[in-house]
Motif scaffolding. Structure first.
Motif, PDB file in Angstrom:
ATOM      1  N   ILE A 167     -17.264  17.371  10.074  1.00 23.61           N
ATOM      2  CA  ILE A 167     -15.829  17.078  10.009  1.00 23.61           C
ATOM      3  C   ILE A 167     -15.595  15.568  10.072  1.00 23.61           C
ATOM      4  N   THR A 168     -16.281  14.903  10.977  1.00 19.45           N
ATOM      5  CA  THR A 168     -16.152  13.447  11.106  1.00 19.45           C
ATOM      6  C   THR A 168     -16.567  12.752   9.815  1.00 19.45           C
ATOM      7  N   PHE A 169     -17.681  13.176   9.234  1.00 21.03           N
ATOM      8  CA  PHE A 169     -18.155  12.602   7.973  1.00 21.03           C
ATOM      9  C   PHE A 169     -17.101  12.777   6.881  1.00 21.03           C
ATOM     10  N   CYS A 170     -16.558  13.992   6.756  1.00 22.99           N
ATOM     11  CA  CYS A 170     -15.560  14.259   5.720  1.00 22.99           C
ATOM     12  C   CYS A 170     -14.299  13.427   5.935  1.00 22.99           C
ATOM     13  N   GLN A 171     -13.857  13.323   7.175  1.00 28.07           N
ATOM     14  CA  GLN A 171     -12.664  12.518   7.464  1.00 28.07           C
ATOM     15  C   GLN A 171     -12.889  11.052   7.095  1.00 28.07           C
ATOM     16  N   GLU A 172     -14.047  10.520   7.442  1.00 22.88           N
ATOM     17  CA  GLU A 172     -14.344   9.123   7.126  1.00 22.88           C
ATOM     18  C   GLU A 172     -14.418   8.906   5.620  1.00 22.88           C
ATOM     19  N   ARG A 173     -14.990   9.853   4.916  1.00 19.60           N
ATOM     20  CA  ARG A 173     -15.098   9.735   3.463  1.00 19.60           C
ATOM     21  C   ARG A 173     -13.710   9.790   2.825  1.00 19.60           C
ATOM     22  N   LEU A 174     -12.871  10.684   3.306  1.00 17.40           N
ATOM     23  CA  LEU A 174     -11.508  10.778   2.772  1.00 17.40           C
ATOM     24  C   LEU A 174     -10.720   9.500   3.035  1.00 17.40           C
ATOM     25  N   ARG A 175     -10.876   8.943   4.226  1.00 12.63           N
ATOM     26  CA  ARG A 175     -10.186   7.672   4.544  1.00 12.63           C
ATOM     27  C   ARG A 175     -10.657   6.550   3.622  1.00 12.63           C
ATOM     28  N   ALA A 176     -11.959   6.510   3.359  1.00  8.56           N
ATOM     29  CA  ALA A 176     -12.500   5.464   2.483  1.00  8.56           C
ATOM     30  C   ALA A 176     -11.942   5.601   1.064  1.00  8.56           C
ATOM     31  N   VAL A 177     -11.857   6.816   0.581  1.00 12.63           N
ATOM     32  CA  VAL A 177     -11.305   7.038  -0.760  1.00 12.63           C
ATOM     33  C   VAL A 177      -9.828   6.668  -0.790  1.00 12.63           C
ATOM     34  N   GLU A 178      -9.099   7.016   0.255  1.00  9.96           N
ATOM     35  CA  GLU A 178      -7.682   6.664   0.328  1.00  9.96           C
ATOM     36  C   GLU A 178      -7.497   5.146   0.322  1.00  9.96           C
ATOM     37  N   THR A 179      -8.329   4.442   1.058  1.00  5.79           N
ATOM     38  CA  THR A 179      -8.262   2.979   1.087  1.00  5.79           C
ATOM     39  C   THR A 179      -8.549   2.395  -0.292  1.00  5.79           C
ATOM     40  N   ASP A 180      -9.580   2.892  -0.958  1.00  4.96           N
ATOM     41  CA  ASP A 180      -9.907   2.422  -2.308  1.00  4.96           C
ATOM     42  C   ASP A 180      -8.749   2.690  -3.269  1.00  4.96           C
ATOM     43  N   TYR A 181      -8.133   3.852  -3.131  1.00  8.15           N
ATOM     44  CA  TYR A 181      -7.004   4.211  -3.981  1.00  8.15           C
ATOM     45  C   TYR A 181      -5.837   3.247  -3.758  1.00  8.15           C
ATOM     46  N   GLN A 182      -5.535   2.976  -2.497  1.00  8.22           N
ATOM     47  CA  GLN A 182      -4.429   2.067  -2.183  1.00  8.22           C
ATOM     48  C   GLN A 182      -4.691   0.671  -2.743  1.00  8.22           C
ATOM     49  N   LYS A 183      -5.922   0.198  -2.628  1.00  6.39           N
ATOM     50  CA  LYS A 183      -6.275  -1.118  -3.166  1.00  6.39           C
ATOM     51  C   LYS A 183      -6.113  -1.146  -4.679  1.00  6.39           C
ATOM     52  N   ALA A 184      -6.516  -0.075  -5.343  1.00  6.51           N
ATOM     53  CA  ALA A 184      -6.388  -0.001  -6.800  1.00  6.51           C
ATOM     54  C   ALA A 184      -4.918  -0.011  -7.209  1.00  6.51           C
ATOM     55  N   ILE A 185      -4.084   0.714  -6.487  1.00  2.00           N
ATOM     56  CA  ILE A 185      -2.650   0.757  -6.784  1.00  2.00           C
ATOM     57  C   ILE A 185      -2.023  -0.622  -6.596  1.00  2.00           C
ATOM     58  N   GLU A 186      -2.429  -1.319  -5.545  1.00  2.00           N
ATOM     59  CA  GLU A 186      -1.875  -2.651  -5.259  1.00  2.00           C
ATOM     60  C   GLU A 186      -2.256  -3.664  -6.343  1.00  2.00           C
ATOM     61  N   ARG A 187      -3.369  -3.457  -7.028  1.00  2.00           N
ATOM     62  CA  ARG A 187      -3.818  -4.387  -8.063  1.00  2.00           C
ATOM     63  C   ARG A 187      -3.110  -4.143  -9.392  1.00  2.00           C
ATOM     64  N   LEU A 188      -2.439  -3.017  -9.524  1.00  2.00           N
ATOM     65  CA  LEU A 188      -1.740  -2.733 -10.772  1.00  2.00           C
ATOM     66  C   LEU A 188      -0.562  -3.682 -10.945  1.00  2.00           C
ATOM     67  N   PRO A 189      -0.294  -4.082 -12.169  1.00  2.00           N
ATOM     68  CA  PRO A 189       0.857  -4.957 -12.386  1.00  2.00           C
ATOM     69  C   PRO A 189       2.166  -4.229 -12.042  1.00  2.00           C
ATOM     70  N   LYS A 190       3.070  -4.965 -11.485  1.00  2.00           N
ATOM     71  CA  LYS A 190       4.381  -4.406 -11.123  1.00  2.00           C
ATOM     72  C   LYS A 190       5.265  -4.374 -12.369  1.00  2.00           C
TER      73      LYS A 190
END
Length: 62
Positions: A38-61
């Motif tokens: 469970i801990t492994f899955c939670q950490e992996r999901l958080r990492a993917v969410e962080t990567d997703y947020q960073k990708a969204i922030e890099r998109l042109p407004k």
């Protein structure tokens, strides 16, 4: 280990525990393993969410 491997293993463990297929003496070890998965899955999901947020922030407004 991949997220899918951990999730599949966790699902199997939960099924075994719910269906009372785990001997009592093995139960603490199975619960510990489930906690680790469970801990492994939670950490992996958080990492993917962080990567997703960073990708969204890099998109042109617009």
């Amino acid at each position: 280990m991949t997220y899918q491997d951990a999730y599949d293993q966790l699902t199997t463990l939960v099924d075994e525990i719910e269906n009372e297929q785990v001997p009592l003496d093995e139960l603490p070890g199975k619960i510990q393993l489930a906690t680790e998965l469970i801990t492994f899955c939670q950490e992996r999901l958080r990492a993917v969410e962080t990567d997703y947020q960073k990708a969204i922030e890099r998109l042109p407004k617009r």
